[in-house]
Scaffold this motif. Sequence first.
Motif, short mmCIF file in Angstrom:
data_model
loop_
_atom_site.label_atom_id
_atom_site.label_comp_id
_atom_site.label_asym_id
_atom_site.label_seq_id
_atom_site.Cartn_x
_atom_site.Cartn_y
_atom_site.Cartn_z
N LYS A 111 0.86 -1.19 0.00
CA LYS A 111 0.00 0.00 0.00
C LYS A 111 0.89 1.24 0.00
N ASN A 112 1.46 1.51 -1.19
CA ASN A 112 2.44 2.61 -1.26
C ASN A 112 1.90 3.83 -1.99
N VAL A 113 0.58 4.01 -1.95
CA VAL A 113 -0.12 5.26 -2.30
C VAL A 113 -0.19 5.60 -3.79
N ILE A 114 0.93 5.44 -4.50
CA ILE A 114 0.97 5.95 -5.88
C ILE A 114 1.81 5.04 -6.77
N HIS A 115 1.44 4.95 -8.03
CA HIS A 115 2.24 4.27 -9.05
C HIS A 115 2.67 5.30 -10.10
N GLY A 116 3.87 5.16 -10.61
CA GLY A 116 4.31 6.02 -11.71
C GLY A 116 5.17 5.24 -12.68
N SER A 117 5.05 5.54 -13.96
CA SER A 117 5.82 4.85 -14.99
C SER A 117 7.32 5.01 -14.73
N ASP A 118 8.08 3.92 -15.01
CA ASP A 118 9.52 3.96 -14.70
C ASP A 118 10.41 4.24 -15.90
N SER A 119 9.84 4.38 -17.10
CA SER A 119 10.66 4.63 -18.30
C SER A 119 9.74 5.17 -19.40
N PRO A 120 10.32 5.74 -20.46
CA PRO A 120 9.49 6.21 -21.58
C PRO A 120 8.66 5.08 -22.19
#
Length: 143
Positions: A111-120
Amino acid sequence: MEKTFLMVKPDGVQRGLIGEIVARFEKKGYKLVAAKLMVISQELAEKHYAEHKERPFFGELVDFITSGPVFAMVWEGENVIATARQMMGKTNPADAAPGTIRGDFGITVGKNVIHGSDSPESAEREIGLFFSSEEIASFDKLT
Ligand code: CMP
């Protein structure tokens, strides 16, 4: 202009953190070009996290991400993929620096609140999974 996919996970939505998270990226200077509150299907969750399919926590990950509404977003701006990752902090909130989103609001790696893309490549793939091209706004005429 570079784009990334960010998603407030079910824990962040349930805890009322959407506004705080959106505000951080707005204040930084990035532009929100698409957003929706949605419940992710099992099928979409498995596609989104396909690279983790062999990990022991895959089932738990899919169960969690489909457990309640998420807030899916596309953000635009110079170097937004890497900078958003810095603003999010390390994947495990226990290792994330204070001042980062996970460092300030998270406790456990699941449960780490947020996901974000790791590369183009991930950004392009994830934006395409969650949004059609018609759903992505353009600020080009304003700048
Ligand atoms: P995210 O950036 O969404 O990408 C994959 C996710 O897997 C990651 O954030 C974590 O939330 C999750 N994850 C990583 N390690 C574990 C683990 N050991 N147990 C449960 N979830 C994990």
